[in-house]
Structure formats: C-alpha cells, structure tokens
Design a protein around this motif. Structure first.
Motif, PDB file in Angstrom:
ATOM      1  N   ALA A   1       0.859  -1.185   0.000  1.00 51.56           N
ATOM      2  CA  ALA A   1       0.000   0.000   0.000  1.00 51.56           C
ATOM      3  C   ALA A   1       0.896   1.236   0.000  1.00 51.56           C
ATOM      4  CB  ALA A   1      -0.916  -0.012   1.219  1.00 51.56           C
ATOM      5  N   ALA A   2       0.304   2.377  -0.224  1.00 49.69           N
ATOM      6  CA  ALA A   2       1.072   3.623  -0.194  1.00 49.69           C
ATOM      7  C   ALA A   2       1.512   3.919   1.232  1.00 49.69           C
ATOM      8  CB  ALA A   2       0.224   4.768  -0.731  1.00 49.69           C
ATOM      9  N   SER A   3       2.682   4.515   1.358  1.00 51.22           N
ATOM     10  CA  SER A   3       3.172   4.960   2.661  1.00 51.22           C
ATOM     11  C   SER A   3       2.760   6.413   2.850  1.00 51.22           C
ATOM     12  CB  SER A   3       4.700   4.825   2.740  1.00 51.22           C
ATOM     13  OG  SER A   3       5.086   3.477   2.615  1.00 51.22           O
ATOM     14  N   LEU A   4       2.217   6.695   4.017  1.00 53.43           N
ATOM     15  CA  LEU A   4       1.689   8.029   4.282  1.00 53.43           C
ATOM     16  C   LEU A   4       2.548   8.753   5.308  1.00 53.43           C
ATOM     17  CD1 LEU A   4      -2.092   7.088   4.520  1.00 53.43           C
ATOM     18  CD2 LEU A   4      -0.814   7.857   2.514  1.00 53.43           C
ATOM     19  N   GLY A   5       2.808  10.027   5.030  1.00 45.56           N
ATOM     20  CA  GLY A   5       3.581  10.844   5.946  1.00 45.56           C
ATOM     21  C   GLY A   5       2.676  11.766   6.732  1.00 45.56           C
ATOM     22  N   ALA A   6       3.209  12.912   7.108  1.00 42.81           N
ATOM     23  CA  ALA A   6       2.452  13.880   7.898  1.00 42.81           C
ATOM     24  C   ALA A   6       1.266  14.399   7.089  1.00 42.81           C
ATOM     25  CB  ALA A   6       3.368  15.030   8.309  1.00 42.81           C
ATOM     26  N   ASN A   7       0.148  14.628   7.810  1.00 40.69           N
ATOM     27  CA  ASN A   7      -1.069  15.172   7.212  1.00 40.69           C
ATOM     28  C   ASN A   7      -1.626  14.299   6.087  1.00 40.69           C
ATOM     29  OD1 ASN A   7      -0.843  17.514   8.870  1.00 40.69           O
ATOM     30  ND2 ASN A   7       0.630  18.366   7.421  1.00 40.69           N
ATOM     31  N   GLY A   8      -1.273  13.006   6.129  1.00 39.33           N
ATOM     32  CA  GLY A   8      -1.806  12.091   5.128  1.00 39.33           C
ATOM     33  C   GLY A   8      -1.179  12.209   3.761  1.00 39.33           C
ATOM     34  N   GLU A   9      -0.094  12.972   3.647  1.00 44.11           N
ATOM     35  CA  GLU A   9       0.570  13.099   2.353  1.00 44.11           C
ATOM     36  C   GLU A   9       1.265  11.794   1.998  1.00 44.11           C
ATOM     37  OE1 GLU A   9       0.322  15.633   0.334  1.00 44.11           O
ATOM     38  OE2 GLU A   9      -0.931  16.757   1.745  1.00 44.11           O
ATOM     39  N   VAL A  10       1.282  11.454   0.714  1.00 45.03           N
ATOM     40  CA  VAL A  10       1.889  10.214   0.251  1.00 45.03           C
ATOM     41  C   VAL A  10       3.400  10.373   0.207  1.00 45.03           C
ATOM     42  CG1 VAL A  10       2.050   8.581  -1.654  1.00 45.03           C
ATOM     43  CG2 VAL A  10      -0.152   9.615  -1.078  1.00 45.03           C
ATOM     44  N   SER A  11       4.100   9.568   0.994  1.00 42.35           N
ATOM     45  CA  SER A  11       5.559   9.599   0.994  1.00 42.35           C
ATOM     46  C   SER A  11       6.143   8.541   0.064  1.00 42.35           C
ATOM     47  CB  SER A  11       6.093   9.385   2.416  1.00 42.35           C
ATOM     48  OG  SER A  11       5.644   8.160   2.956  1.00 42.35           O
ATOM     49  N   ALA A  12       5.403   7.476  -0.198  1.00 38.19           N
ATOM     50  CA  ALA A  12       5.830   6.443  -1.149  1.00 38.19           C
ATOM     51  C   ALA A  12       4.581   5.848  -1.778  1.00 38.19           C
ATOM     52  CB  ALA A  12       6.647   5.356  -0.458  1.00 38.19           C
ATOM     53  N   LYS A  13       4.586   5.721  -3.087  1.00 38.23           N
ATOM     54  CA  LYS A  13       3.415   5.229  -3.796  1.00 38.23           C
ATOM     55  C   LYS A  13       3.212   3.735  -3.570  1.00 38.23           C
ATOM     56  CE  LYS A  13       3.497   8.671  -7.501  1.00 38.23           C
ATOM     57  NZ  LYS A  13       3.557   8.884  -8.977  1.00 38.23           N
ATOM     58  N   ALA A  14       1.977   3.290  -3.778  1.00 39.63           N
ATOM     59  CA  ALA A  14       1.667   1.863  -3.703  1.00 39.63           C
ATOM     60  C   ALA A  14       2.359   1.132  -4.862  1.00 39.63           C
ATOM     61  CB  ALA A  14       0.159   1.641  -3.766  1.00 39.63           C
ATOM     62  N   THR A  15       2.684  -0.114  -4.622  1.00 41.91           N
ATOM     63  CA  THR A  15       3.331  -0.930  -5.661  1.00 41.91           C
ATOM     64  C   THR A  15       2.567  -2.232  -5.832  1.00 41.91           C
ATOM     65  OG1 THR A  15       4.802  -2.034  -4.080  1.00 41.91           O
ATOM     66  CG2 THR A  15       5.589   0.031  -5.071  1.00 41.91           C
ATOM     67  N   VAL A  16       2.728  -2.826  -6.985  1.00 44.85           N
ATOM     68  CA  VAL A  16       2.102  -4.127  -7.240  1.00 44.85           C
ATOM     69  C   VAL A  16       2.992  -4.881  -8.215  1.00 44.85           C
ATOM     70  CG1 VAL A  16       0.677  -3.226  -9.120  1.00 44.85           C
ATOM     71  CG2 VAL A  16      -0.015  -5.302  -7.949  1.00 44.85           C
ATOM     72  N   SER A  17       3.195  -6.147  -7.935  1.00 42.21           N
ATOM     73  CA  SER A  17       4.017  -6.970  -8.814  1.00 42.21           C
ATOM     74  C   SER A  17       3.227  -8.117  -9.422  1.00 42.21           C
ATOM     75  CB  SER A  17       5.204  -7.554  -8.035  1.00 42.21           C
ATOM     76  OG  SER A  17       4.737  -8.363  -6.979  1.00 42.21           O
TER      77      SER A  17
END
Length: 483
Positions: A366-382
């Motif tokens: 899943a996406a990694s979320l930083g402060a205030n819900g901002e996306v720090s790393a996008k979701a991935t799928v293989s």
C-alpha cells in the motif's frame, strides 16, 4: 437700527448652511445608492449591516467551498468507476480460471492479464489527484467548511483503493540460498501469489540424523561396516567367498534374499546403484572356515522432511517427507495457496544434516503516508491475485467479490456526500439571498424617498439664498437717516 450685527443675515446664513449640508447628504446618498455612507449616518445600522456583510460573504464562500468539494468527490468517484470495471473483469477471469478445462498454460495467460489489471488499479490509485492531493491512497481525510462561522464543517474521507489494500494483489518471491547443509538444494522457489507479504523459512531435516550403518549378526560381528544413502529400506546379504592370509579377498552380495549373488573382489564393495558401501574390517583375522558365511543386514533409508514456517514461527501445512532421489517437493498449505516448490540439484539431496532457507515475499504494498496524510511512497504491485490453479482461482472469486463490495461502499459514501453538499449549496445560497435582502433594507437608500428629500433641500437652499440677499439689503435702510 444696528449695522454691526446683521442678525437677519446671520440667521438666514445659518439656515442656508444647514440646507446645504442636508442637500449634500441627500446628493451623496443618491449618487452612492447607500443610506449609510459613514458611521455618522446611522451608527447602529452600520454595525448591524457590517455583521450581515460578514455573514453574506462567508455564506457565498462556503457555497463555493461546497462546489469545490463536489468537484473533488466527482474526480475520485470517476476513478473508482474504472476500478469497478477492472474488478469485474478480474472476477470474470477468476471464474474462467476456476474450471479444469483450462491447462496450466491457459491459466498462465489468464494470470498475466490479472497481473496487468491489478497493476492498473494501483496506477489509478497512485495518480488520481485533485489540486495535487492524492485521493485514493488512503491518506485523504478532508474537512469541507460549509458555513460562514467557526466549526461549521463536514468531514469526509476516502479509503485506500490500490490493489494491495483491496486484497487483489499478489506477491513475487525472492528465495535466499540455504544457509547450512544439503548443498543439493538449489534454493529455487515458487511461492503462491496469494500470500501475505512476509518472510518465510523452509526447514529441511534428515531422518535419522546420520545415515544408517550396516547392521546384523555374523560369526565375525563387527567385521563389516558401511553406509547407506539409498531411496528405500533394503535387506542385504553379504557372503564371504574367499579368505587368504587372514583377509577376505572375495565377497558376494544379494538383495533378493539369496536367490541371486553378485561377486565383488577386494575388501571394499559397493552394492550396485543402491548407495550401499561396505568395507571388511582389516583388523579382523578371517579363517578359511569363514568362507560361505552369510551376514544378513537390514538397512534403513534416510528420509528428509521439509516444513514451511512463517515469520511468526507458525507451521504452514504439514511437514512433507521425501527420499534422496526426489527432484522437488511442494510444501505448505495448498488450500490457502500458501505453497512453495523447492527444487533439488541433479542427483537429489546430498548426505547432510539440516538446512534452512529464507524466502522473502516482495512486491505489492500500500502507499506509505507521511504527515497530514501526504503520500511519501506510492503503492506498488508486482502481481494480481493468484488464479494459477483451480483452488487458487476458486478462492480468488471471493477475494474479488470482497474488493467489489469495498469499492461499492466507498462510491456509495462519496455519492451520499455529494448529494449532501448539493443540498448544502442550495441552503447557503438561500440564506445568503435572505441576508442580503435584510442588509439592503438597512444599508441601501430608498431612491424615491431620498429624491423627495433632495428636492426639498434644493428648494430650501434656493429660498435661503434669496432671503440672504434680502437680509443683506436691510442695513442699507440706515443710509436714509444720513441724508
């Protein structure tokens, strides 16, 4: 009669000034359209109307806020509409893969399309934005301010809609080398794509711990020793054929109960391809009378067990037993898709003790979320949900059903919020209109009435001017006394 103070002129001038001031105010009101142009016109009315103006402007902005909220919701809902369509196609493919009229190659092609569809679901989640804010990564928790005053808010949120969060993503596997023993195991693994991402281990154990030695009874007990690396339990008979100078020079062996004997010269023998080797004890003195003596030995084959263990030290499925000649073994729990196929090098498993292989599942996140819900790393799928077997495809139908229900619930929530905001806009616009009407009654001038007032003041100005001229003529009467 006095001339130093022309009281009539002074009085007339005062009245003229008052008329001029009143006329100026009327002219100001008529030209601006406002009854109140400064606090002095109506101090209380000005205070009330300014509060109303704050409310009116706040309501108008709140209405625009609600419209922006609807735009955000429509953007997210439009993306989820396509996610819904993709999930329906994935479910169709899972149903297709669940029937055994398909070959493994057929299911491989189906799996390839499922993988691409899962990748697109995650791409939609990663790239759907409104005003640069990601909408479907799971970090969006919005507050729409839909009133003119503090605290007049409505909250909304959108869950993560990537393939991993919806449960329709799979996992690739990185198989580490075995850290000890069993050099014959190559470390190649094929982990089912429906697994939870974590680290697994495969423990391979040889039973018994050491290969069985030749055992049995004979006149010269202990004169023979040997090892066994065969694939099955084996009954062996070894016969002393020729003795010379206290040593055995010829042996024969039989593995069919003495029906057939195979001669072996020298002190060391190897029983065909069974993996049995034996040696005559050089420290033992053999006699000619020992010729013909038969030693019967029962040898027990060493077996191996493999167990799949998750990172919580929980066994997955039952341990699998296999022999030396095995080229591969499937371990784990096939009913849940948690299986690994371990492949062995040519010649099978070597004679070793224990081995452990670490297998890490990687890929979908899943996406990694930083402060205030901002996306720090996008979701991935293989990979997509596993449909590579009948059992896995059958399970995938339920998995995709759950994903469809999650997307439907999210879209329903967004639709309800959009309808709510549309009603909010109507209410805000009505309230703003009514307040503007109230503020207008306080602040705006009645043009007809003010025109009457202006006309009156204009006439009074003209009359006062005329009377001032007459009053200025009155002191001239004093000149008649000077004649």
């Amino acid at each position: 009669m006095i001339i130093n103070h022309n009281l009539m002129s002074m009085n007339t001038h005062r009245q003229l000034s008052m008329n001029n001031m009143a006329g100026s105010k009327s002219l100001e009101k008529l030209s601006s359209g406002f009854r109140i142009n400064r606090a002095g016109d109506d101090a209380a009315g000005l205070a009330i109307s300014e509060k109303m103006r704050s409310q009116i402007r706040g309501l108008n902005q709140a209405s625009r806020n609600a419209q922006d909220g609807i735009s955000l919701i429509q953007t997210a809902e439009g993306a989820l509409n396509e996610t819904h369509a993709i999930l329906q196609r994935m479910r169709e493919l899972a149903v297709q893969a669940a029937t055994d009229t398909n070959t493994n190659a057929d299911r491989g092609k189906i799996q390839s399309e499922v993988n691409q569809l899962a990748t697109e679901i995650t791409r939609i989640s990663n790239t759907t934005e409104f005003n640069t804010r990601n909408l479907l990564a799971g970090g969006l928790s919005t507050t729409f301010h839909i009133g003119a005053n503090e605290g007049q808010n409505v909250d909304s949120s959108i869950g993560a809609m990537d393939a991993f969060s919806l449960g329709v993503a799979g996992y690739q596997v990185v198989a580490g080398a075995f850290t000890a023993g069993d050099s014959g195991i190559t470390g190649t693994s094929n982990l089912g794509s429906g697994l939870t991402a974590q680290t697994y281990s495969i423990t391979t154990t040889e039973t018994p711990a050491a290969n069985s030695a030749l055992s049995g009874s004979a006149t010269h007990n202990g004169a023979l020793s040997g090892t066994f690396t065969g694939d099955a339990n084996l009954g062996v008979q070894i016969r002393i054929d020729t003795v010379a100078a206290g040593a055995v020079t010829n042996f024969s062996y039989s593995i069919d109960g003495g029906t057939n004997w195979i001669g072996v010269a020298a002190d060391t023998g190897a029983i065909g391809s069974t993996g049995v080797t034996w040696t005559a004890d050089a420290a033992t003195t053999y006699l000619a009378g020992d010729e013909g003596e038969i030693i019967t030995a029962t040898l027990t084959a060493a077996s191996y067990t493999a167990q799949l263990v998750d990172e919580g030290s929980n066994n997955i499925g039952s341990a699998v037993t296999f022999r030396h000649s095995a080229t591969s073994a499937v371990i784990g729990n096939s009913s849940t898709g948690e299986t690994i196929q371990i492949n062995f090098a040519a010649g099978g498993i070597d004679a070793a003790t224990n081995a452990t292989q670490v297998v890490t599942t990687v890929g979908s996140t899943a996406a990694s979320l930083g402060a205030n819900g901002e996306v720090s790393a996008k979701a991935t799928v293989s990979a997509g949900v596993n449909v590579s077997s009948q059992v896995a495809a059958d399970r995938a139908i339920t998995i995709i059903n759950n994903a469809l229900e999650n997307v439907s619930a999210e879209r329903g929530k967004l639709g309800a919020m959009q309808n709510r905001l549309e009603h909010t806009i109507k209410n805000l616009d009505t309230s703003s209109e009514n307040l503007q009407a109230s503020e207008s009654r306080i602040r705006d001038v009645d043009m007809a009435k003010e025109m009457m007032e202006f006309t009156k003041n204009s006439i009074l100005q003209q009359a006062a001017t005329a009377m001032l001229a007459q009053a200025n003529q009155a002191p001239q009467a004093v000149l008649q006394l000077l004649r």
